[in-house]
Design a protein around this motif. Sequence first.
Motif, PDB file in Angstrom:
ATOM      1  N   UNK A 110     -20.420 -14.987  69.336  1.00  0.00           N
ATOM      2  CA  UNK A 110     -21.285 -14.370  70.347  1.00  0.00           C
ATOM      3  C   UNK A 110     -22.475 -15.242  70.718  1.00  0.00           C
ATOM      4  N   UNK A 111     -22.724 -16.301  69.996  1.00  0.00           N
ATOM      5  CA  UNK A 111     -23.896 -17.134  70.248  1.00  0.00           C
ATOM      6  C   UNK A 111     -23.484 -18.600  70.089  1.00  0.00           C
ATOM      7  N   UNK A 112     -22.807 -19.114  71.115  1.00  0.00           N
ATOM      8  CA  UNK A 112     -22.210 -20.439  71.009  1.00  0.00           C
ATOM      9  C   UNK A 112     -23.193 -21.550  71.338  1.00  0.00           C
ATOM     10  N   UNK A 113     -23.055 -22.682  70.687  1.00  0.00           N
ATOM     11  CA  UNK A 113     -23.880 -23.848  71.015  1.00  0.00           C
ATOM     12  C   UNK A 113     -23.277 -24.591  72.205  1.00  0.00           C
ATOM     13  N   UNK A 114     -23.923 -25.667  72.639  1.00  0.00           N
ATOM     14  CA  UNK A 114     -23.390 -26.456  73.747  1.00  0.00           C
ATOM     15  C   UNK A 114     -22.036 -27.046  73.382  1.00  0.00           C
ATOM     16  N   UNK A 116     -19.130 -26.047  71.807  1.00  0.00           N
ATOM     17  CA  UNK A 116     -18.643 -24.719  71.436  1.00  0.00           C
ATOM     18  C   UNK A 116     -17.913 -24.683  70.097  1.00  0.00           C
ATOM     19  N   UNK A 117     -17.266 -25.789  69.725  1.00  0.00           N
ATOM     20  CA  UNK A 117     -16.565 -25.832  68.439  1.00  0.00           C
ATOM     21  C   UNK A 117     -17.425 -26.464  67.347  1.00  0.00           C
ATOM     22  N   UNK A 118     -18.618 -26.901  67.691  1.00  0.00           N
ATOM     23  CA  UNK A 118     -19.590 -27.426  66.721  1.00  0.00           C
ATOM     24  C   UNK A 118     -18.961 -28.464  65.783  1.00  0.00           C
ATOM     25  N   UNK A 119     -18.130 -29.344  66.376  1.00  0.00           N
ATOM     26  CA  UNK A 119     -17.448 -30.350  65.558  1.00  0.00           C
ATOM     27  C   UNK A 119     -17.824 -31.778  65.925  1.00  0.00           C
ATOM     28  N   UNK A 120     -18.809 -31.918  66.840  1.00  0.00           N
ATOM     29  CA  UNK A 120     -19.291 -33.249  67.200  1.00  0.00           C
ATOM     30  C   UNK A 120     -18.347 -34.044  68.078  1.00  0.00           C
ATOM     31  N   UNK A 121     -17.351 -33.374  68.666  1.00  0.00           N
ATOM     32  CA  UNK A 121     -16.367 -34.082  69.485  1.00  0.00           C
ATOM     33  C   UNK A 121     -16.118 -33.327  70.779  1.00  0.00           C
ATOM     34  N   UNK A 122     -15.608 -34.043  71.780  1.00  0.00           N
ATOM     35  CA  UNK A 122     -15.209 -33.396  73.027  1.00  0.00           C
ATOM     36  C   UNK A 122     -13.998 -32.506  72.758  1.00  0.00           C
ATOM     37  N   UNK A 123     -14.047 -31.284  73.257  1.00  0.00           N
ATOM     38  CA  UNK A 123     -12.953 -30.358  72.988  1.00  0.00           C
ATOM     39  C   UNK A 123     -12.832 -30.068  71.508  1.00  0.00           C
ATOM     40  N   UNK A 137     -12.127 -37.901  73.999  1.00  0.00           N
ATOM     41  CA  UNK A 137     -12.806 -38.742  74.981  1.00  0.00           C
ATOM     42  C   UNK A 137     -13.794 -37.901  75.780  1.00  0.00           C
ATOM     43  N   UNK A 138     -15.048 -38.341  75.760  1.00  0.00           N
ATOM     44  CA  UNK A 138     -16.108 -37.613  76.439  1.00  0.00           C
ATOM     45  C   UNK A 138     -17.179 -37.175  75.456  1.00  0.00           C
ATOM     46  N   UNK A 139     -18.227 -36.565  75.984  1.00  0.00           N
ATOM     47  CA  UNK A 139     -19.318 -36.093  75.138  1.00  0.00           C
ATOM     48  C   UNK A 139     -18.942 -34.818  74.412  1.00  0.00           C
ATOM     49  N   UNK A 140     -19.687 -34.515  73.358  1.00  0.00           N
ATOM     50  CA  UNK A 140     -19.317 -33.350  72.550  1.00  0.00           C
ATOM     51  C   UNK A 140     -19.564 -32.025  73.256  1.00  0.00           C
ATOM     52  N   UNK A 141     -20.278 -32.040  74.391  1.00  0.00           N
ATOM     53  CA  UNK A 141     -20.468 -30.796  75.143  1.00  0.00           C
ATOM     54  C   UNK A 141     -19.419 -30.633  76.243  1.00  0.00           C
ATOM     55  N   UNK A 142     -18.477 -31.568  76.321  1.00  0.00           N
ATOM     56  CA  UNK A 142     -17.349 -31.441  77.250  1.00  0.00           C
ATOM     57  C   UNK A 142     -16.272 -30.641  76.517  1.00  0.00           C
ATOM     58  N   UNK A 154     -21.956 -25.074  80.054  1.00  0.00           N
ATOM     59  CA  UNK A 154     -22.608 -25.323  78.771  1.00  0.00           C
ATOM     60  C   UNK A 154     -23.573 -24.194  78.448  1.00  0.00           C
ATOM     61  N   UNK A 155     -23.333 -23.442  77.380  1.00  0.00           N
ATOM     62  CA  UNK A 155     -24.226 -22.358  76.998  1.00  0.00           C
ATOM     63  C   UNK A 155     -25.506 -22.910  76.352  1.00  0.00           C
ATOM     64  N   UNK A 156     -26.454 -22.042  76.017  1.00  0.00           N
ATOM     65  CA  UNK A 156     -27.690 -22.508  75.380  1.00  0.00           C
ATOM     66  C   UNK A 156     -27.403 -23.344  74.140  1.00  0.00           C
ATOM     67  N   UNK A 157     -28.251 -24.351  73.906  1.00  0.00           N
ATOM     68  CA  UNK A 157     -27.989 -25.293  72.824  1.00  0.00           C
ATOM     69  C   UNK A 157     -28.457 -24.801  71.458  1.00  0.00           C
ATOM     70  N   UNK A 158     -29.011 -23.610  71.400  1.00  0.00           N
ATOM     71  CA  UNK A 158     -29.512 -23.123  70.115  1.00  0.00           C
ATOM     72  C   UNK A 158     -28.570 -22.127  69.467  1.00  0.00           C
ATOM     73  N   UNK A 159     -27.322 -22.075  69.940  1.00  0.00           N
ATOM     74  CA  UNK A 159     -26.364 -21.122  69.381  1.00  0.00           C
ATOM     75  C   UNK A 159     -26.112 -21.391  67.906  1.00  0.00           C
TER      76      UNK A 159
END
Length: 242
Positions: A110-114, A116-123, A137-142, A154-159
């Motif tokens: 319910x409160x996702x970071x930029x 979304x999978x919080x794994x430091x990778x794109x997708x 390939x790409x930034x971790x917020x892609x 991109x949701x709020x970065x404080x999720x």
Amino acid sequence: MMRRQGGMALAELLVAAVIAALLMAGLNGVLQGVRQTNEHLSGRALLQRDARLAMARVAVMVEGSQRLLVPLETTTGTRDVLAVALPAALDRDGNGFADADNDRNGTPDDDLPADETHDGAAGVKGIDDDGDGNIDNGGNTDNDEDGTLGSAPVPPKNGSDWIDPVVYRVSNGQLLERMPNLNPTSGADYTERVIADKVVSLAVTRIDTGNRRTREILVVLTLGDPAGETASWTRRLRLGAR
């Protein structure tokens, strides 16, 4: 007269022996054929059993999930990887909180970071989400790894919660299941285990249902052994069916 009868008995014995030998040779061929057929059927039956059990495991995760991560919604072809969000009802350690509820507030995802999978990778980390042949390939917020952020807001970065992917992929003839560890520190905190051997292929196709709220996929798992036997198991699965 007695000698003549004795001679005839010997000839008959020889003929009987030849006939018996021919019958035994024929019977041996039949038995060998039966044995080969039995081995053929047994090999296929074992493959079917293994495929069925693996597919049952996949079905539990897919039908318990509310979110299909891979194949992407924009994917029209067949993929060799499947990823869904961890089912919200799953509580493996029985602590009263869903495993997917990372911030323990009672509501998973319910409160996702930029990222979304919080794994430091794109997708999804370690997965070619968009099927272009490149991994992460790409930034971790892609979050769909398509090279742009516009199609994946991109949701709020404080999720403090994140999506925990469950991933199925084939490596070295084995079907692997990736599951988040209990109480993970990030989306990169997971373990992979083998759920099927002798895997020839995994084919996952996203089905266009005409309803954006309904997500369905067709999964075909094919196994094969060194003897040339193959067996496939097919399931059409709908997310949120459980």
